[in-house]
Design an enzyme around this catalytic site. Sequence first.
Site, PDB file in Angstrom:
ATOM      1  N   LYS A  13      36.930  34.958  52.636  1.00  0.00           N
ATOM      2  CA  LYS A  13      35.793  33.654  52.258  1.00  0.00           C
ATOM      3  C   LYS A  13      37.385  32.462  51.710  1.00  0.00           C
ATOM      4  CE  LYS A  13      34.636  35.606  48.752  1.00  0.00           C
ATOM      5  NZ  LYS A  13      35.360  37.335  48.156  1.00  0.00           N
ATOM      6  N   ARG A  86      27.302  35.502  42.550  1.00  0.00           N
ATOM      7  CA  ARG A  86      27.718  37.175  42.519  1.00  0.00           C
ATOM      8  C   ARG A  86      26.959  37.515  42.032  1.00  0.00           C
ATOM      9  NH1 ARG A  86      33.398  36.165  43.031  1.00  0.00           N
ATOM     10  NH2 ARG A  86      34.250  37.556  43.011  1.00  0.00           N
ATOM     11  N   ARG A 125      48.306  39.744  50.391  1.00  0.00           N
ATOM     12  CA  ARG A 125      47.903  38.481  50.526  1.00  0.00           C
ATOM     13  C   ARG A 125      48.768  37.695  49.288  1.00  0.00           C
ATOM     14  NH1 ARG A 125      42.479  36.599  48.202  1.00  0.00           N
ATOM     15  NH2 ARG A 125      42.180  37.821  46.684  1.00  0.00           N
ATOM     16  N   ARG A 158      48.728  37.348  44.106  1.00  0.00           N
ATOM     17  CA  ARG A 158      47.594  37.424  42.471  1.00  0.00           C
ATOM     18  C   ARG A 158      47.653  38.775  41.361  1.00  0.00           C
ATOM     19  NH1 ARG A 158      41.355  35.834  44.682  1.00  0.00           N
ATOM     20  NH2 ARG A 158      41.394  37.066  43.655  1.00  0.00           N
ATOM     21  N   ARG A 169      37.006  45.655  41.938  1.00  0.00           N
ATOM     22  CA  ARG A 169      36.208  44.403  42.460  1.00  0.00           C
ATOM     23  C   ARG A 169      35.198  44.946  43.345  1.00  0.00           C
ATOM     24  NH1 ARG A 169      41.530  41.069  44.188  1.00  0.00           N
ATOM     25  NH2 ARG A 169      40.009  40.122  45.339  1.00  0.00           N
TER      26      ARG A 169
HETATM   27  P1  AP5 Z   1      40.812  35.729  51.253  1.00  0.00           P
HETATM   28  O1  AP5 Z   1      40.586  34.876  52.609  1.00  0.00           O
HETATM   29  O2  AP5 Z   1      41.856  35.573  50.163  1.00  0.00           O
HETATM   30  O3  AP5 Z   1      39.552  36.606  50.553  1.00  0.00           O
HETATM   31  P2  AP5 Z   1      38.720  36.054  49.688  1.00  0.00           P
HETATM   32  O4  AP5 Z   1      37.348  36.941  49.972  1.00  0.00           O
HETATM   33  O5  AP5 Z   1      38.906  34.667  49.646  1.00  0.00           O
HETATM   34  O6  AP5 Z   1      38.798  37.231  49.174  1.00  0.00           O
HETATM   35  P3  AP5 Z   1      39.636  37.199  47.375  1.00  0.00           P
HETATM   36  O7  AP5 Z   1      40.291  38.397  46.641  1.00  0.00           O
HETATM   37  O8  AP5 Z   1      39.730  35.736  46.999  1.00  0.00           O
HETATM   38  O9  AP5 Z   1      37.907  37.538  47.126  1.00  0.00           O
HETATM   39  P4  AP5 Z   1      37.381  37.570  45.376  1.00  0.00           P
HETATM   40  O10 AP5 Z   1      36.275  37.378  45.653  1.00  0.00           O
HETATM   41  O11 AP5 Z   1      37.470  39.130  44.452  1.00  0.00           O
HETATM   42  O12 AP5 Z   1      37.993  36.416  44.103  1.00  0.00           O
HETATM   43  P5  AP5 Z   1      37.635  35.649  43.413  1.00  0.00           P
HETATM   44  O13 AP5 Z   1      38.784  34.801  43.594  1.00  0.00           O
HETATM   45  O14 AP5 Z   1      36.615  34.953  44.359  1.00  0.00           O
HETATM   46  O15 AP5 Z   1      41.717  36.839  52.141  1.00  0.00           O
HETATM   47  C1  AP5 Z   1      42.702  37.729  51.634  1.00  0.00           C
HETATM   48  C2  AP5 Z   1      43.540  38.111  52.539  1.00  0.00           C
HETATM   49  O16 AP5 Z   1      43.487  38.313  53.756  1.00  0.00           O
HETATM   50  C3  AP5 Z   1      44.461  37.562  52.660  1.00  0.00           C
HETATM   51  O17 AP5 Z   1      46.308  37.509  52.301  1.00  0.00           O
HETATM   52  C4  AP5 Z   1      44.254  36.601  54.391  1.00  0.00           C
HETATM   53  O18 AP5 Z   1      45.375  36.015  55.016  1.00  0.00           O
HETATM   54  C5  AP5 Z   1      44.445  37.873  54.364  1.00  0.00           C
HETATM   55  N1  AP5 Z   1      42.767  37.373  56.083  1.00  0.00           N
HETATM   56  C6  AP5 Z   1      41.734  36.756  55.901  1.00  0.00           C
HETATM   57  N2  AP5 Z   1      40.893  37.181  56.837  1.00  0.00           N
HETATM   58  C7  AP5 Z   1      41.484  37.760  57.469  1.00  0.00           C
HETATM   59  C8  AP5 Z   1      41.429  38.206  58.757  1.00  0.00           C
HETATM   60  N3  AP5 Z   1      39.670  38.072  59.731  1.00  0.00           N
HETATM   61  N4  AP5 Z   1      42.017  38.650  59.701  1.00  0.00           N
HETATM   62  C9  AP5 Z   1      43.587  39.534  58.745  1.00  0.00           C
HETATM   63  N5  AP5 Z   1      43.709  38.822  57.668  1.00  0.00           N
HETATM   64  C10 AP5 Z   1      43.021  38.365  56.930  1.00  0.00           C
HETATM   65  O19 AP5 Z   1      37.554  36.418  41.855  1.00  0.00           O
HETATM   66  C11 AP5 Z   1      37.742  36.676  40.979  1.00  0.00           C
HETATM   67  C12 AP5 Z   1      37.528  36.979  40.143  1.00  0.00           C
HETATM   68  O20 AP5 Z   1      37.255  35.667  39.390  1.00  0.00           O
HETATM   69  C13 AP5 Z   1      36.355  38.078  39.796  1.00  0.00           C
HETATM   70  O21 AP5 Z   1      36.857  39.514  40.191  1.00  0.00           O
HETATM   71  C14 AP5 Z   1      35.652  38.144  38.543  1.00  0.00           C
HETATM   72  O22 AP5 Z   1      36.456  38.679  38.102  1.00  0.00           O
HETATM   73  C15 AP5 Z   1      35.432  36.147  38.867  1.00  0.00           C
HETATM   74  N6  AP5 Z   1      34.754  35.441  39.569  1.00  0.00           N
HETATM   75  C16 AP5 Z   1      34.935  34.266  40.463  1.00  0.00           C
HETATM   76  N7  AP5 Z   1      33.511  34.337  40.889  1.00  0.00           N
HETATM   77  C17 AP5 Z   1      32.486  34.254  39.932  1.00  0.00           C
HETATM   78  C18 AP5 Z   1      31.374  34.933  39.900  1.00  0.00           C
HETATM   79  N8  AP5 Z   1      30.454  33.228  40.734  1.00  0.00           N
HETATM   80  N9  AP5 Z   1      30.266  35.441  39.099  1.00  0.00           N
HETATM   81  C19 AP5 Z   1      31.372  35.806  37.750  1.00  0.00           C
HETATM   82  N10 AP5 Z   1      32.657  36.090  37.959  1.00  0.00           N
HETATM   83  C20 AP5 Z   1      33.881  36.093  39.039  1.00  0.00           C
HETATM   84 MG    MG Z   2      38.983  33.974  47.275  1.00  0.00          MG
END
Ligand code: AP5
Ligand code: MG
Length: 216
Positions: A13, A86, A125, A158, A169
Amino acid sequence: MRLILCGPPGAGKGTQCKRIVDKYALTHLSSGDILRAERAAGTELGKKAQGYMDTGALVPDDVIIGMMIGAIKKAAGNYVLDGFPRTLPQAEGLDKALREAGEKVDAIVNLLVDDEVIEKRLTGRRSCPTCGAVYHIENLPPKVDGQCDKSCGQLVQRDDDKPDVVRNRLKTYHEQTEAVVGFYEAEGRSILNINADRDIDEVTTAVFAALNKIDG
Ligand code: AP5
Ligand code: MG
């Protein structure tokens, strides 16, 4: 244009959002990035979020909805939401706020990746705490090992990318977040399902092709 980017943790994402905002001149509103910035600044919100984030649980809906609706209002109708909504209450809260403003989301981009692929992606990552750029030690390495390409400085891993937290997660995603796409489907919204288990550039091409159709 108002977009939502959905998908499990590690679906790409953040990676795809960086490219979408550059091409379509949108603001990137990532709930995770906003929470991490609050934590780094030591705010009350950041302190409240910390315990949930460290275990892979979700931060309470009331905290998130208030935070994201505030950010959305500042983005003046041109944004991509990453990681929000979410849960069903978050989707309903967003819908209500948009309805009251006479607005609606143009499309939901749904990145599809199996759980097995995700662990490898997340443990490799590396992120820039300053500009939010996302790298991968194998799939998308920075030009200089451990350093952001935009000269911001040192990349970090992270805390929630440890294998046991990643598993939590994913569990949280299946239990609470997957249903959000069904919510929008039931409302007859445009869902753009993208196979995200392929090369990063190929995913971007597929996302742009789908968005160009709705952008006219
Ligand atoms: P990346 O692009 O970083 O993936 P992502 O989908 O953004 O993954 P996140 O871990 O950021 O998602 P998340 O939803 O768990 O975390 P968030 O920060 O939202 O890619 C991942 C890796 O893969 C990278 O190294 C990239 O280079 C590689 N990659 C990407 N595409 C690729 C491909 N096609 N092929 C190969 N490699 C690839 O949330 C974190 C925490 O915050 C949550 O756990 C929760 O506690 C809280 N939180 C956030 N939002 C909310 C909400 N709305 N409600 C409640 N709690 C929330
Ligand atoms: Mg992300």
